[in-house]
Scaffold this motif. Structure first.
Motif: not given
Length: 311
Positions: A91-102, A141-146
């Motif tokens: 099945e064709e699926r568009e790749g997605r990257l999620l960056i988790l930024l501290d 997605m930012a996590f921590g202070v923000h």
């Protein structure tokens, strides 16, 4: 030696993020290719498996089973083997990257070249450019202070959106807010938006024991890479001397002379990066450790399985 200071100069690329530098990372990735990811949709037993449907990519042929679509018959293999075979398509699926930024305040620190926060932003920008050049969408997605979320976007606008968000979030005033890594990973699973790759950028001071379970659960859904960002003093035994440190506007001198004293200082200072590295490797995740002097290009490329990058 350059140590964390309260006065920031926007865009200097040392104590705060330079938007121009982040955008320029796009010229360095070339026509990179990312290794394909398998669909990790949960099936019975929660084991990851490839999905087969009416997509365009041929995967393999197998012996015909009752209920298979006769329009998918592999007549050549059937003729050669004497047994009915049907074609399966991935099945064709568009790749997605999620960056988790501290964004915890512990990253607003640096003794060599730049702050850890700036190094993390540079790595995030490189990851974004790699993803969109490979035809994938990228979100962050930012996590921590923000606590911030950037929805996935594709093409150059996706990478530019990440660069702009990195500069904008870096310029926000710091707060006392903190978030354990376990809470971040739980939130990431809920906001994953079908991401096939997840890249965690952190110095590890938010890593807690509960994070292990959430990393394992996230690993079932996506390919997870961990880039540990450290300072030189967090990775190496400091030479004997007097070290001026500044925190919350208060300046103090730390005198380190004996080897035992210097080793205890380094171990305490580097406890976060060491904890996150051990956590990542203990869960079987791809992991690299860099400090603020390094070029993140090779490390990010390795974590994302990139090939064809310029050096």
């Amino acid at each position: 030696m350059s140590v964390a200071a309260p006065n920031r100069v926007d865009g200097d690329g040392r104590a705060c993020v330079s938007l121009a530098e982040l955008i320029a990372q796009g010229t360095r990735v070339g026509r990179a290719k990312l290794a394909p990811t398998e669909s990790r949709a949960a099936r019975s037993g929660q084991h990851p498996s490839r999905l087969y449907g009416r997509g365009m990519d041929y995967a393999e042929s197998r012996v015909y089973q009752a209920g298979d679509d006769v329009r998918r018959m592999d007549w050549r293999l059937t003729a050669r083997s004497g047994r009915l075979h049907t074609k399966l398509f991935q099945e064709e699926r568009e790749g997605r990257l999620l960056i988790l930024l501290d964004t915890h305040v512990s990253l607003r620190f640096g003794t060599r070249v730049r702050f850890k926060s700036v190094q993390a932003a540079r790595a995030a920008a490189i990851a974004a450019w790699l993803a969109v050049r490979a035809g994938e969408r990228v979100g962050m997605m930012a996590f921590g202070v923000h606590d911030r979320l950037l929805r996935p976007q594709g093409a150059a606008r996706g990478a530019l959106a990440v660069c702009g968000a990195l500069a904008e979030w870096d310029a926000l005033p710091p707060t006392d807010r903190a978030e354990p890594l376990s809470a971040t990973l739980l939130r990431a699973r809920r906001l994953q938006h079908g991401a096939s790759r997840v890249l965690l950028l952190s110095d590890g001071f938010s890593a807690d024991a509960e994070a292990r379970r959430h990393l394992l659960e996230l690993k079932v859904r996506a390919e997870v890479g961990v880039l540990v960002v450290a300072d030189a003093l967090e990775r190496e035994l400091p030479p004997p001397g007097r070290y001026p440190l500044e925190h919350a506007g208060e300046r103090r001198d730390v005198v380190l002379l004996g080897e035992r004293q210097r080793r205890e200082f380094q171990q305490a200072l580097g406890s976060g990066p060491a904890r996150l590295e051990a956590l990542a490797r203990g869960t079987g995740l791809r992991c690299r450790v860099i400090d603020t002097r390094d070029d993140p290009l090779a490390a990010v490329g390795e974590l994302l399985g990139a090939a064809g990058m310029r050096r």
